[in-house]
Design a protein around this motif. Structure first.
Motif, PDB file in Angstrom:
ATOM      1  N   ASN A 108       5.823  -3.622 -26.312  1.00  0.00           N
ATOM      2  CA  ASN A 108       5.602  -3.831 -27.690  1.00  0.00           C
ATOM      3  C   ASN A 108       7.212  -3.826 -28.151  1.00  0.00           C
ATOM      4  OD1 ASN A 108       5.952  -1.223 -27.506  1.00  0.00           O
ATOM      5  ND2 ASN A 108       4.363  -0.772 -29.162  1.00  0.00           N
ATOM      6  N   ILE A 109       8.143  -4.453 -27.772  1.00  0.00           N
ATOM      7  CA  ILE A 109       9.614  -4.539 -28.224  1.00  0.00           C
ATOM      8  C   ILE A 109       9.543  -6.012 -28.799  1.00  0.00           C
ATOM      9  CG2 ILE A 109      11.771  -4.451 -27.386  1.00  0.00           C
ATOM     10  CD1 ILE A 109      10.911  -3.236 -24.490  1.00  0.00           C
ATOM     11  N   TRP A 125      -1.248   6.390 -17.748  1.00  0.00           N
ATOM     12  CA  TRP A 125      -2.576   5.602 -17.693  1.00  0.00           C
ATOM     13  C   TRP A 125      -3.750   6.523 -17.085  1.00  0.00           C
ATOM     14  CZ3 TRP A 125      -5.422   5.084 -13.423  1.00  0.00           C
ATOM     15  CH2 TRP A 125      -4.960   4.936 -11.991  1.00  0.00           C
ATOM     16  N   ARG A 135      12.479   4.797 -19.512  1.00  0.00           N
ATOM     17  CA  ARG A 135      11.931   5.481 -20.458  1.00  0.00           C
ATOM     18  C   ARG A 135      11.675   6.987 -20.051  1.00  0.00           C
ATOM     19  NH1 ARG A 135       7.475   3.219 -24.616  1.00  0.00           N
ATOM     20  NH2 ARG A 135       6.003   3.691 -22.868  1.00  0.00           N
ATOM     21  N   ARG A 144       1.450  12.974 -12.821  1.00  0.00           N
ATOM     22  CA  ARG A 144       1.267  11.603 -13.063  1.00  0.00           C
ATOM     23  C   ARG A 144       1.325  10.982 -11.654  1.00  0.00           C
ATOM     24  NH1 ARG A 144       5.738   8.792 -16.730  1.00  0.00           N
ATOM     25  NH2 ARG A 144       4.390   8.518 -18.507  1.00  0.00           N
ATOM     26  N   ARG A 145       0.573   9.861 -11.450  1.00  0.00           N
ATOM     27  CA  ARG A 145       0.496   9.315 -10.100  1.00  0.00           C
ATOM     28  C   ARG A 145       2.038   9.149  -9.449  1.00  0.00           C
ATOM     29  NH1 ARG A 145       1.050   5.465  -6.375  1.00  0.00           N
ATOM     30  NH2 ARG A 145      -0.671   4.324  -5.748  1.00  0.00           N
ATOM     31  N   LEU A 204      -7.063  -1.409 -12.825  1.00  0.00           N
ATOM     32  CA  LEU A 204      -5.470  -1.723 -13.179  1.00  0.00           C
ATOM     33  C   LEU A 204      -5.293  -2.955 -13.135  1.00  0.00           C
ATOM     34  CD1 LEU A 204      -4.154   1.320 -11.066  1.00  0.00           C
ATOM     35  CD2 LEU A 204      -3.841   1.165 -13.126  1.00  0.00           C
ATOM     36  N   GLY A 256       7.453   3.008 -13.362  1.00  0.00           N
ATOM     37  CA  GLY A 256       6.295   3.633 -12.409  1.00  0.00           C
ATOM     38  C   GLY A 256       6.423   3.249 -11.114  1.00  0.00           C
ATOM     39  N   ALA A 257       5.143   3.352 -10.564  1.00  0.00           N
ATOM     40  CA  ALA A 257       4.996   3.019  -9.308  1.00  0.00           C
ATOM     41  C   ALA A 257       5.365   1.552  -8.789  1.00  0.00           C
ATOM     42  CB  ALA A 257       3.447   3.303  -8.415  1.00  0.00           C
ATOM     43  N   THR A 258       4.979   0.742  -9.605  1.00  0.00           N
ATOM     44  CA  THR A 258       5.274  -0.645  -9.403  1.00  0.00           C
ATOM     45  C   THR A 258       7.042  -0.734  -9.857  1.00  0.00           C
ATOM     46  OG1 THR A 258       3.204  -1.220 -10.558  1.00  0.00           O
ATOM     47  CG2 THR A 258       5.116  -2.971 -10.394  1.00  0.00           C
ATOM     48  N   GLY A 259       7.376  -0.482 -10.858  1.00  0.00           N
ATOM     49  CA  GLY A 259       8.883  -0.406 -11.121  1.00  0.00           C
ATOM     50  C   GLY A 259       9.755   0.060  -9.834  1.00  0.00           C
ATOM     51  N   ASN A 309       9.926   9.459 -13.133  1.00  0.00           N
ATOM     52  CA  ASN A 309       8.633  10.004 -12.573  1.00  0.00           C
ATOM     53  C   ASN A 309       9.019  10.706 -11.003  1.00  0.00           C
ATOM     54  OD1 ASN A 309       6.316   8.946 -13.905  1.00  0.00           O
ATOM     55  ND2 ASN A 309       7.169   6.971 -13.748  1.00  0.00           N
ATOM     56  N   PHE A 314       0.930  -1.305  -0.194  1.00  0.00           N
ATOM     57  CA  PHE A 314       0.210   0.136  -0.034  1.00  0.00           C
ATOM     58  C   PHE A 314       0.901   1.261  -0.064  1.00  0.00           C
ATOM     59  CE2 PHE A 314      -3.733  -1.812   2.923  1.00  0.00           C
ATOM     60  CZ  PHE A 314      -4.346  -2.193   1.522  1.00  0.00           C
ATOM     61  N   GLY A 333       3.367  -1.904 -16.739  1.00  0.00           N
ATOM     62  CA  GLY A 333       2.009  -1.058 -16.304  1.00  0.00           C
ATOM     63  C   GLY A 333       0.696  -1.762 -17.140  1.00  0.00           C
ATOM     64  N   GLN A 371       8.940   0.256  -6.548  1.00  0.00           N
ATOM     65  CA  GLN A 371       8.676  -0.619  -5.548  1.00  0.00           C
ATOM     66  C   GLN A 371       9.610  -1.957  -5.892  1.00  0.00           C
ATOM     67  OE1 GLN A 371       4.695  -1.446  -4.837  1.00  0.00           O
ATOM     68  NE2 GLN A 371       4.296   0.230  -3.388  1.00  0.00           N
ATOM     69  N   ASN A 379       1.803   0.615 -25.838  1.00  0.00           N
ATOM     70  CA  ASN A 379       1.591  -0.698 -25.987  1.00  0.00           C
ATOM     71  C   ASN A 379       0.442  -1.086 -26.436  1.00  0.00           C
ATOM     72  OD1 ASN A 379       4.679  -1.119 -25.033  1.00  0.00           O
ATOM     73  ND2 ASN A 379       3.643  -0.964 -22.771  1.00  0.00           N
TER      74      ASN A 379
HETATM   75  P1  NAP Z   1       2.873   2.757 -15.146  1.00  0.00           P
HETATM   76  O1  NAP Z   1       2.712   3.688 -14.057  1.00  0.00           O
HETATM   77  O2  NAP Z   1       1.847   2.684 -16.114  1.00  0.00           O
HETATM   78  O3  NAP Z   1       4.297   2.589 -15.536  1.00  0.00           O
HETATM   79  C1  NAP Z   1       4.743   1.621 -16.440  1.00  0.00           C
HETATM   80  C2  NAP Z   1       6.219   2.025 -16.821  1.00  0.00           C
HETATM   81  O4  NAP Z   1       6.519   1.001 -17.792  1.00  0.00           O
HETATM   82  C3  NAP Z   1       6.594   3.533 -17.191  1.00  0.00           C
HETATM   83  O5  NAP Z   1       7.744   3.746 -16.677  1.00  0.00           O
HETATM   84  C4  NAP Z   1       6.547   2.997 -18.929  1.00  0.00           C
HETATM   85  O6  NAP Z   1       7.258   4.386 -19.500  1.00  0.00           O
HETATM   86  C5  NAP Z   1       7.248   1.676 -18.844  1.00  0.00           C
HETATM   87  N1  NAP Z   1       7.037   1.343 -20.168  1.00  0.00           N
HETATM   88  C6  NAP Z   1       5.716   0.737 -20.744  1.00  0.00           C
HETATM   89  N2  NAP Z   1       5.823   0.315 -21.825  1.00  0.00           N
HETATM   90  C7  NAP Z   1       7.159   0.497 -22.234  1.00  0.00           C
HETATM   91  C8  NAP Z   1       8.130   0.120 -23.265  1.00  0.00           C
HETATM   92  N3  NAP Z   1       7.348  -0.344 -24.194  1.00  0.00           N
HETATM   93  N4  NAP Z   1       9.131   0.399 -23.101  1.00  0.00           N
HETATM   94  C9  NAP Z   1       9.871   0.915 -22.195  1.00  0.00           C
HETATM   95  N5  NAP Z   1       9.608   1.196 -20.954  1.00  0.00           N
HETATM   96  C10 NAP Z   1       7.849   0.937 -21.167  1.00  0.00           C
HETATM   97  O7  NAP Z   1       2.581   1.331 -14.429  1.00  0.00           O
HETATM   98  P2  NAP Z   1       2.752   0.772 -13.074  1.00  0.00           P
HETATM   99  O8  NAP Z   1       3.938   1.293 -12.291  1.00  0.00           O
HETATM  100  O9  NAP Z   1       2.317  -0.425 -12.966  1.00  0.00           O
HETATM  101  O10 NAP Z   1       1.602   1.628 -12.037  1.00  0.00           O
HETATM  102  C11 NAP Z   1       0.331   1.848 -12.487  1.00  0.00           C
HETATM  103  C12 NAP Z   1      -0.666   2.248 -11.181  1.00  0.00           C
HETATM  104  O11 NAP Z   1      -0.720   1.172 -10.594  1.00  0.00           O
HETATM  105  C13 NAP Z   1       0.047   3.410 -10.446  1.00  0.00           C
HETATM  106  O12 NAP Z   1       0.191   4.577 -11.117  1.00  0.00           O
HETATM  107  C14 NAP Z   1      -0.754   3.198  -9.322  1.00  0.00           C
HETATM  108  O13 NAP Z   1      -1.903   3.705  -9.350  1.00  0.00           O
HETATM  109  C15 NAP Z   1      -1.023   1.735  -9.141  1.00  0.00           C
HETATM  110  N6  NAP Z   1      -0.181   1.187  -8.226  1.00  0.00           N
HETATM  111  C16 NAP Z   1      -0.092   1.235  -6.942  1.00  0.00           C
HETATM  112  C17 NAP Z   1       0.650   0.643  -6.040  1.00  0.00           C
HETATM  113  C18 NAP Z   1       0.412   1.124  -4.474  1.00  0.00           C
HETATM  114  O14 NAP Z   1      -0.707   1.613  -4.110  1.00  0.00           O
HETATM  115  N7  NAP Z   1       1.221   0.775  -3.672  1.00  0.00           N
HETATM  116  C19 NAP Z   1       1.838   0.264  -6.319  1.00  0.00           C
HETATM  117  C20 NAP Z   1       2.160   0.228  -7.625  1.00  0.00           C
HETATM  118  C21 NAP Z   1       1.176   0.600  -8.650  1.00  0.00           C
HETATM  119  P3  NAP Z   1       6.634   5.621 -19.646  1.00  0.00           P
HETATM  120  O15 NAP Z   1       6.372   6.381 -18.615  1.00  0.00           O
HETATM  121  O16 NAP Z   1       7.681   6.134 -20.669  1.00  0.00           O
HETATM  122  O17 NAP Z   1       5.349   5.219 -20.582  1.00  0.00           O
END
Ligand code: NAP
Length: 546
Positions: free
Chosen positions: A162-163, A502, A219, A339-340, A155, A197-200, A222, A67, A391, A202, A509
């Motif tokens: 898409n690499i 998002w 890429r 962004r988040r 989510l 992003g937030a996941t990466g 944040n 969390f 993501g 952590q 992708n």
């Molecule tokens: P995200 O914020 O969408 O991050 C995805 C990451 O992957 C970004 O850095 C993105 O780069 C990169 N990426 C995607 N496609 C790519 C590609 N083809 N080549 C290179 N890099 C690529 O996803 P997320 O980190 O899973 O988080 C999503 C949401 O989930 C968060 O914003 C949050 O709301 C939630 N979350 C919550 C928690 C929590 O509550 N603790 C934890 C984790 C996630 P770009 O930015 O350049 O697109």
């Protein structure tokens, strides 16, 4: 639906249906929706793709998942007995504890007896003659139900990058939202993480502790802020418990249902010294305060946002020893909070470790994944493991992955091609008897708080239908247009809606998702609830009931 009616119309539409309501998804939304509909005496089934309850907390088992909102404000509030018996161990609980909690909820309310796991829904077709939904699973099993309630999560549709060559890698690889249930060791391994992003963030913090080497492919950087998690002592838990009524009341009153609420002052209404002191305090405080408890204009006023961004950029420079690396970690294409905000625990310090390397793929793009690793425009890297923290196809993605067809065979995916259109985020015209919990155009914010309101509202509607022998409910096209326009207008002027993420529906992708849309309600949660409550008080007079 369990209701008695002697009318001819009713007789025509009372075929033998398997269920009164089918709920798709056994995350927090689906669990609570089941609990509430069962209390109405309905025959309900939850269909869940996974092997257990928990949704987000079931799937996202990646290292470091936790969390980043306060555990106690992010839990269910509907049962005092549950609040009384559950002790949180940390202010920001880790995924294992959260999943334990949700399993405890399922046990306590005996939810699993009306749940079917390993059941991924492939299609759902509305049948006008029987006023019901035909729902088919990927394995061909098939069910009929008067109502279909989607609890599929905003989510929950992970996207691989898409690499070229993703399938060719011979080592271990995994998307963070499909993490194995067995423990994964990084010891002695050369690990790559794609995504920051937030996941990466952590994941990176955790993997860096034990991996032989960790290479982060970034890429877009944040703006991250310190989480400052800590344990909760027994005494503190008792104090928190005593404060639950006041805390949940506060969540009902704040803009996004969080404990934090914006400061009433504008950024430039205070002196530079006061500003800095305030930001220092927020940066040193746990949780989302620096994002959601900041000056009231940081997410609307460009100059205010730039000032705050400069403050946080300096924090990054102070924390990262190699200044060239620090500069790469500072976002250039968006301001703080647009962004988040990923919440971190010594994330920036990770880049001071000898075993960690940052690759800026905005400068040297990844050309392909190879059998042995990753090839960028300037170098080839060999890895034992690649972690995709890339993501989700957010908000509408989980709907797109089910073939949902309403009246006249209309596909929901086609209907939402240029962005979602909804009534209150709950219904869509042309898709009768379908209700969405935490669908698009909903007030997200502190999601469990929104879930509870959303589910209660849907439950009241279902009760009304049952009590009035109504077997078909649909939003009108006019009301859908009005709500959709309203949601779009609320997004105007928000810096957040000018940035790709998002939250604005952009996912590089996914074909067709390169253009920004308004997919979330960005007004205040109290306003949202007031609107919903007024609709219920009017006895749903603006909806088509039959
Ligand atoms: P995200 O914020 O969408 O991050 C995805 C990451 O992957 C970004 O850095 C993105 O780069 C990169 N990426 C995607 N496609 C790519 C590609 N083809 N080549 C290179 N890099 C690529 O996803 P997320 O980190 O899973 O988080 C999503 C949401 O989930 C968060 O914003 C949050 O709301 C939630 N979350 C919550 C928690 C929590 O509550 N603790 C934890 C984790 C996630 P770009 O930015 O350049 O697109």
């Amino acid at each position: 639906m369990v209701a008695s009616s002697n009318t001819q119309a009713q007789a025509d539409v009372t075929p033998v249906l398997d269920y009164d309501a089918i709920i798709i998804g056994a995350g927090m939304s689906g669990m609570y929706q089941l609990y509430r509909l069962r209390a109405l005496g309905l025959r309900v089934l939850v269909l869940e793709a996974g092997t257990g309850v928990g949704g987000t907390w079931y799937w996202n088992r990646y290292p470091g998942a936790r969390f980043d909102s306060e555990s106690y404000s992010y839990a269910f509030s509907f049962s005092k007995a549950l609040l009384d018996e559950w002790d949180w161990g940390e202010h920001f609980s880790g995924q294992p504890e959260t999943l334990r909690y949700l399993n405890h909820v399922a046990d306590k309310f005996d939810l699993r007896k009306d749940m079917q796991f390993r059941s991924r829904v492939a299609s759902a077709y509305f049948q006008e003659a029987s006023r019901s939904w035909d729902i088919t699973l990927e394995d061909g099993r098939h069910y009929t139900s008067r109502l279909m309630i989607t609890a599929v999560g905003p989510l929950s549709a992970p996207t691989m990058p898409n690499i070229p060559g993703v399938d060719s890698f011979k080592g271990e690889s995994c998307h963070t939202a499909r993490w194995p249930h067995e423990p994964v060791s990084f010891e002695g391994k050369r690990v790559a993480v794609i995504g920051t992003g937030a996941t990466g963030v952590q994941t990176i913090q955790e993997v860096a502790k034990t991996a032989k080497s960790l290479t982060v492919f970034q890429r877009t950087p944040n703006w991250c802020a310190p989480l400052l998690n800590s344990k909760i002592s027994k005494e503190e838990m008792e104090q928190l418990r005593a404060g639950y009524p006041a805390m949940f009341q506060r969540c009902l009153e704040t803009y996004s249902c969080f404990l934090h609420t914006p400061d009433t002052r504008g950024t430039f209404e205070v002196t530079p010294e006061e500003r800095t002191a305030f930001w220092e305090k927020l940066y040193a405080s746990p949780g989302f305060g620096i994002w959601l408890g900041n000056f009231k204009d940081i997410l609307t006023d460009r100059a205010a946002n730039a000032e705050l961004s400069a403050f946080v950029a300096n924090k990054i420079r102070q924390r990262v020893k190699n200044q060239a690396v620090a500069e790469k970690l500072i976002p250039r294409n968006h301001g703080f909070g647009t962004r988040r905000v990923p919440m971190e625990t010594k994330y920036y310090e990770v880049y001071n470790q000898d075993n960690v390397q940052l690759v800026d793929i905005s400068e040297t793009p990844i050309e392909r994944i190879t059998e042995t690793g990753i090839k960028t425009s300037t170098a080839a890297f060999d890895f034992d493991m690649i972690i995709y923290a890339t993501g989700f196809d957010a908000i509408t993605g989980s709907f797109d992955r089910i073939d949902i067809r309403g009246t006249n065979g209309q596909k929901l995916k086609d209907r939402w091609k240029f962005g979602p259109e909804t009534y209150l985020g709950v219904m869509v015209d042309g898709f009768p008897n379908m209700m969405m919990v935490i669908g698009p155009h909903m007030a997200l914010g502190n999601i469990p708080r929104s879930i509870e309101h959303n589910v209660d509202w849907v439950t009241d509607l279902v009760r009304y239908l049952r009590d009035h022998n109504i077997t078909r409910v649909e939003a009108t096209a006019g009301e859908v247009q009005t709500w959709t326009d309203h949601v779009k207008s609320l997004g105007e002027g928000l810096l957040l809606n000018e940035v790709n993420s998002w939250m604005t529906g952009v996912n590089t992708n996914v074909e067709g998702k390169q253009v920004r849309i308004v997919n979330r309600y960005s007004g205040s949660a109290p306003d949202y609830r007031a609107k919903c409550d007024a609709v219920a008080a009017s006895q749903y007079k603006d909806m088509a009931l039959a």
